[in-house]
Every structure is written in structure tokens, then in C-alpha cells.
Design a protein around this motif. Sequence first.
Motif, PDB file in Angstrom:
ATOM      1  N   SER A 284       0.819  -1.208   0.000  1.00  0.00           N
ATOM      2  CA  SER A 284       0.000   0.000   0.000  1.00  0.00           C
ATOM      3  C   SER A 284       0.857   1.263   0.000  1.00  0.00           C
ATOM      4  CB  SER A 284      -0.935  -0.010   1.216  1.00  0.00           C
ATOM      5  OG  SER A 284      -2.028   0.851   1.028  1.00  0.00           O
TER       6      SER A 284
ATOM      7  N   SER B 231      -8.246   0.162   1.227  1.00  0.00           N
ATOM      8  CA  SER B 231      -9.007  -0.907   1.865  1.00  0.00           C
ATOM      9  C   SER B 231     -10.452  -0.886   1.377  1.00  0.00           C
ATOM     10  CB  SER B 231      -8.943  -0.758   3.387  1.00  0.00           C
ATOM     11  OG  SER B 231      -9.360   0.537   3.776  1.00  0.00           O
TER      12      SER B 231
ATOM     13  N   ALA C 243     -12.866  -8.140  -0.309  1.00  0.00           N
ATOM     14  CA  ALA C 243     -11.567  -8.283   0.354  1.00  0.00           C
ATOM     15  C   ALA C 243     -11.111  -9.738   0.311  1.00  0.00           C
ATOM     16  CB  ALA C 243     -11.642  -7.797   1.790  1.00  0.00           C
TER      17      ALA C 243
ATOM     18  N   ASP D 285      -6.830  -6.154   3.409  1.00  0.00           N
ATOM     19  CA  ASP D 285      -7.566  -5.012   3.949  1.00  0.00           C
ATOM     20  C   ASP D 285      -6.851  -4.362   5.127  1.00  0.00           C
ATOM     21  OD1 ASP D 285     -10.566  -3.814   3.728  1.00  0.00           O
ATOM     22  OD2 ASP D 285      -9.916  -3.814   5.825  1.00  0.00           O
TER      23      ASP D 285
ATOM     24  N   ARG E  51      -5.148  -0.661   5.299  1.00  0.00           N
ATOM     25  CA  ARG E  51      -5.904   0.260   6.162  1.00  0.00           C
ATOM     26  C   ARG E  51      -4.964   0.912   7.181  1.00  0.00           C
ATOM     27  NH1 ARG E  51     -11.495   0.418   6.612  1.00  0.00           N
ATOM     28  NH2 ARG E  51     -11.653  -1.696   5.745  1.00  0.00           N
TER      29      ARG E  51
ATOM     30  N   ALA F  61     -13.619  -2.400   9.910  1.00  0.00           N
ATOM     31  CA  ALA F  61     -12.422  -3.201   9.644  1.00  0.00           C
ATOM     32  C   ALA F  61     -12.538  -4.653  10.107  1.00  0.00           C
ATOM     33  CB  ALA F  61     -11.208  -2.549  10.303  1.00  0.00           C
TER      34      ALA F  61
END
Length: 248
Positions: A97, A122, A196, A202, A206, A225
Motif C-alpha cells: 500500500s 481498503s 476483500a 484489507d 488500512r 475493519a
Amino acid sequence: MHPYFAEVLGTALLILFGNGVVANVLLSKSKAENGGWIVITLGWGLAVALAVYVVGRVSGAHINPAVTIGLASIGAFEWSQVPGYILSQIAGGFIGSVLVYLSFYAHWEETEDPGLILACHSTSPAIRKFGPAFMTEFIGTVILVFCILALGKVALGADSTQLAWTTAMGTWFGPLLVGLLVLAIGLSLGGPTGYAINPARDLGPRLAHTILPIKGKGSSDWSYAWVPIVAPILGAIAGAQLFVYSAL
């Protein structure tokens, strides 16, 4: 290469290509802006296939804590290795990410919608009802793990004259088939939640969204989440058990 490092690398590649295609389609002034859902799902399918090709021979390319736990639940993976694999996968998701953030550095401040910025990291539900979202993630991961295990048994159905050929085809085309499976899940079941079907996919991104200094990024939506963590894990266990008890 150590299997833990392979899981870091594989998951980082997964997220770089996967979240990369999301950013390519969603961020303002990207040349691929508004490319659409087909582009996103195809990008994710190829991301999975490439990650499996790269690290599959080292770690098995779980690149997904749900897969790791699902395999362990049927005795196909050692429980003692599960924590190390999961931590490696989450770390890889975070790194991937960050690489997406750097790759699209000039586009974050050009994007006014914080929801689009979060989507490049996410997942979130299209309709904010956690129960239906949980069910979608659960079903998607059941299908993922069940079909991965079924694909791995294809060669066992061949006779002795075909066994070498089917084994070779599985080695070369197996990762591509897993990528096509993820493409199918995205095309058919991805709309409600962004599919996801992978806690590391995820959670790692995140965390990156929370930490990175992205202008106008808004909330990281931590209230949601737990869904893409718990539902895929339970779905993977159910999918693995279903495969065992179906006696395929």
C-alpha cells in the motif's frame, strides 16, 4: 528465500498490482480514470496470479491469512507457522500500500473524495449494512478456498498416461487459474463489499491509510475493519471443511 519473507514479498506484489489498479481507475487525473469495474477485477486477478507465480515455490503463496488458517484447520499446514505467516502477510499488505501511495503521489491531492482515497487502500460496503457485508465476504471466501483446494486436486483425476501432462499443466497454469478464480469472484460477488476475501489485503493497507500523510484522506473507517478480517477467516475454514467433507 525464507518462506516468511516470501509471504511479505508475495503480499506486497498482490497489493501493489491490486490496489494499484484501483488507484489507477479512481484517482483524479490518472490516465486510466473511470476505467471501470472490469479493469479493476482483471487487475486483481492478474495480481493474484503473478504473486503466486513469484513466491509459490517458496512459501506456497498463501498471501492471505484466511487461506493459511483454512489450510491449517484441515491439517494441510502446520499451526506453528500460522502466526509468522499472518504477520508476514500483513506486513506485505502494508508495504504494498505504501508503494501504491508513492506510485500515485501526485494524484492524492487532486482527488477530493476521501471515499475514493480510502478505496485505493481498503474495502468498504456499498450499502452500509454490516450483516449483509459479512455474508458476502464469508461466501466469497468459502468459494475461494474450496475452489483453490479443488484446483489443486485436478491431476489426481488423470489416468497414468495423462498424469505427467496434467501435473505440468498444473505447475505452469495453476497460478493463472487461481487468478481467474479471483477474477470470477470479483465479477460475480465483488460489488457489495469490494471483495476483500483476505484480511491482509484489507488490514495492512488500512494501517497504511491511517499512517500515511495523504491530504484530505478522511477516516480510515475502523468501525468496519473487523468484517473483512473475521468473515474471510470463518469463510476459509468453512470452505476447507466443505472440501474435505465433500470427498472431492
